[in-house]
Design an enzyme around this catalytic site. Sequence first.
Site, PDB file in Angstrom:
ATOM      1  N   GLU A  29       0.824  -1.205   0.000  1.00 19.52           N
ATOM      2  CA  GLU A  29       0.000   0.000   0.000  1.00 19.52           C
ATOM      3  C   GLU A  29       0.864   1.263   0.000  1.00 19.52           C
ATOM      4  O   GLU A  29       0.514   2.269  -0.620  1.00 19.52           O
ATOM      5  CB  GLU A  29      -0.929   0.005   1.216  1.00 19.52           C
ATOM      6  N   GLY A  88      12.829  -4.516  -0.682  1.00 21.04           N
ATOM      7  CA  GLY A  88      12.977  -3.427  -1.639  1.00 21.04           C
ATOM      8  C   GLY A  88      13.763  -3.779  -2.883  1.00 21.04           C
ATOM      9  O   GLY A  88      14.117  -2.875  -3.648  1.00 21.04           O
ATOM     10  N   GLU A 127       3.785  -5.927 -11.247  1.00 24.13           N
ATOM     11  CA  GLU A 127       5.213  -5.625 -11.277  1.00 24.13           C
ATOM     12  C   GLU A 127       5.955  -6.514 -12.270  1.00 24.13           C
ATOM     13  O   GLU A 127       6.735  -6.006 -13.087  1.00 24.13           O
ATOM     14  CB  GLU A 127       5.804  -5.736  -9.873  1.00 24.13           C
TER      15      GLU A 127
END
Length: 464
Positions: free
Chosen positions: A69, A314, A342
């Site tokens: 989010e 990440g 993605e």
Amino acid sequence: MKPDVSTWIAQRGYRFAGMALYPFLRPALLYRVRKGKEDRARLNERLGHAAVARPDGPLVWIHAASVGETLAVAPLIEMVRGYGISILLTTGTVTSARLAAERFGDRVIHQYVPVDTTPSVRNFLDHWRPDLAVNVETEVWPVTIAELNRRRVAHIIVNGRISDRSFDRWMMRRGLARSLFSRFACILTQTDLDAERFSDLGALNVGVSGNIKVDREAPPADPREVGLLQESIGSRPVWAAISTFEGEEQAAAEVHLSLKARFNRPLTIIVPRHPNRAEAIALQLQEQGLKVARRSCGDPLEPDTDILLGDTMGDMGLYLRLTRIAFVGRSLTARGGQNPLEPAMLGAAVLTGRNVDNFREAYRQLRQRGAVRTVDSVEALRQSVELLMRDAKARETMVSAGFEAVREMRGALARTMKGLERYLAPLILEARFCAKSKSVKQPSHHSSDVLKRVPEAQASKIAR
């Protein structure tokens, strides 16, 4: 509309339970610290106490539960900041807090979301006094909703969605759902089905904006790191299993063992959804005779490495740039699915299990274009991976279809900003007024210097 008796009792019971448990929150939070789920240095924030002053001018509170989010709402945060409005971003996990610090630095104020008890929420709201509250997707906290409503702060959901399971649960408590969802000033949903469900649950102002996750940029990666890993991989065939849950790493291992008999030194990249499981996953894979390189440990990627274990936060952009085939987890042995956009953005043919309820619309649009293949077993997954490794044309057709599907799905951010327009307009005017006031007051900071540069008689006149 007054709630029925059972709803009133449920709401009161929830509030009183929170009040009764409030003295025990700190010990509970300390227990979570030991499990790595809380930040010991910032526990006071979970009780609503801030160590940072509220900035002057209008402030929008945006709550993003976790990493996904937070990444999704980043472009919206930057757009609102562009109007001179301060942003208070709250999240609920240690990893999302770390991501917020890396992504925004000091441009955005980050705090941990207060536990949904009356003392914590009141402490939080008394200090920050938000002018607008925005929830990303759907986190429904009864005390927070009631307190914002009592203070007449507009409360909005953006990128809203409701899974099948959540909808069924709310429908069993329809009176409670109506008393909560009717208090939101506006709900902007990802799909028509989500909008219909929110309306069924009592929401009064519902619109469809699309999925803002499509509008954000593809996850970044350091080109140097990508280049070094690609050099280590060379011409080896590669596939990835990303956002995996328990059981799916074993499925990936079985696929890899099968591929070893058919291809020259294949490499499998496994990226678990929760990196804290990495040690157990590595041990499980090694017990099957597989050579594992853990990214978090800096293990070298050698010619005989079987598994690259992507156990760092990440770095999804890095892992996806190493492959043209990606299985998206929480869909084969777990339920709900994970975001397939993605890998589609970064040029991977997408594979998934059948359990993708949480991302139904994204998968529907990818499937319409032929950008995704659905598998229902480990054997079906093996067959699909092998096919795409052997058939470059089939693989590149899926990749191109993914790019096209993502392009068609974009535009949700603009529609979301349009939906927020009426709530942001007065805050934009206030921000401009504050900026003008500061610029007008600025010379007064140097009034003593001005007085020193004029004759004494004139200075006395100015002073008078």
